[in-house]
Design an enzyme around this catalytic site. Sequence first.
Site, PDB file in Angstrom:
ATOM      1  N   LEU A  22      -6.950   9.515   5.715  1.00 59.45           N
ATOM      2  CA  LEU A  22      -8.107   8.658   5.981  1.00 59.45           C
ATOM      3  C   LEU A  22      -8.623   7.978   4.713  1.00 59.45           C
ATOM      4  O   LEU A  22      -9.028   6.812   4.757  1.00 59.45           O
ATOM      5  CB  LEU A  22      -9.210   9.477   6.642  1.00 59.45           C
ATOM      6  N   SER A  50      15.798  -0.109  10.974  1.00 60.10           N
ATOM      7  CA  SER A  50      16.845  -0.505  10.031  1.00 60.10           C
ATOM      8  C   SER A  50      17.832  -1.477  10.659  1.00 60.10           C
ATOM      9  O   SER A  50      18.473  -1.163  11.670  1.00 60.10           O
ATOM     10  CB  SER A  50      17.596   0.726   9.522  1.00 60.10           C
ATOM     11  N   HIS A 105       0.866  -1.173   0.000  1.00 62.18           N
ATOM     12  CA  HIS A 105       0.000   0.000   0.000  1.00 62.18           C
ATOM     13  C   HIS A 105       0.910   1.232   0.000  1.00 62.18           C
ATOM     14  O   HIS A 105       1.372   1.683   1.046  1.00 62.18           O
ATOM     15  CB  HIS A 105      -0.932  -0.032   1.205  1.00 62.18           C
ATOM     16  N   ARG A 106       1.172   1.759  -1.167  1.00 65.89           N
ATOM     17  CA  ARG A 106       2.222   2.763  -1.357  1.00 65.89           C
ATOM     18  C   ARG A 106       1.703   4.193  -1.158  1.00 65.89           C
ATOM     19  O   ARG A 106       2.309   5.138  -1.654  1.00 65.89           O
ATOM     20  CB  ARG A 106       2.828   2.603  -2.753  1.00 65.89           C
ATOM     21  N   ARG A 117      -7.571  -5.295   3.527  1.00 67.35           N
ATOM     22  CA  ARG A 117      -6.889  -6.142   4.504  1.00 67.35           C
ATOM     23  C   ARG A 117      -7.801  -6.663   5.613  1.00 67.35           C
ATOM     24  O   ARG A 117      -7.402  -7.558   6.369  1.00 67.35           O
ATOM     25  CB  ARG A 117      -5.708  -5.376   5.104  1.00 67.35           C
ATOM     26  N   ARG A 120      22.121  -9.282   8.748  1.00 72.20           N
ATOM     27  CA  ARG A 120      20.655  -9.326   8.762  1.00 72.20           C
ATOM     28  C   ARG A 120      20.069 -10.203   7.671  1.00 72.20           C
ATOM     29  O   ARG A 120      18.944 -10.687   7.793  1.00 72.20           O
ATOM     30  CB  ARG A 120      20.084  -7.912   8.630  1.00 72.20           C
TER      31      ARG A 120
END
Length: 261
Positions: free
Chosen positions: A183, A97, A88-89, A193, A166
């Site tokens: 919103l 990180s 969802h960009r 979702r 990692r």
Amino acid sequence: RREIRVHEHGFVALLDVMPRLAPQGQTADAAIVQAARVSYGAGTKAVSDDRALIRYLLRHRHTTPFEMVEFKFHCAMPIFVARQWIRHRTANVNEYSGRYSVMPDRFFRPSEESIRKQSMTNRQGRDEPLEASTAGEFLALLEDAEGLYQRYNRLVEQGLARELARIALPQSLYTEWYWKIDLHNLLRFLSLRMDAHAQQEIRDFACAMHALIAPMVPHTIEAFRDFEQESVRLTRLEVEAMRAGRAQLDTTNKREQSEWE
């Protein structure tokens, strides 16, 4: 800060809402109404009450006024959930990180009830319960993956660059981020979702987010439930099929009435 825990180590916390300065006794719904009514010009009287206007806007997909409200969340979730979530960009995101910090020792482990077979009708979903032996083997695999953390941590202590260390960690590891979204786009996220076809784990986070914002924009959430979440949309072909069925029913009724007369 209002927070809902999700699973063993996850959470969704609502940190901030814009606008903060809603009129006394009003919710953030007021900002939506204010933005919508600017179209009428200064001094124009309200053409409807706030609830009715919000319902009209959402039903007819006039989405711009809903962009006047923004929410900022702090979330912790397994990496495999985060990779679905980031699709969802339309949000602003800043994630923990592993290049700068050692990843925390937190892993997601599903319940035995949620370990199921691959669905035969949904390529990206699960279906019937899995045999106990296979479910147990999967849980053992997760334990092996979690065991990688000790080796990861030891290598970091020995001087291995964190950005390399990692990459040996599994997707069941937890990450976290700050996530800010308006919103309008949040409702789109929740629509997808919270749907029954979404993966259960991300549904749990979406439901927590829904519960946090509901008191902030009660009229919007009510309209969202009525016109989006619990509604049905029809394609052109489905509409034509319904019309054809209705026409056939009318023809049958007329014939039966003629026969009776």
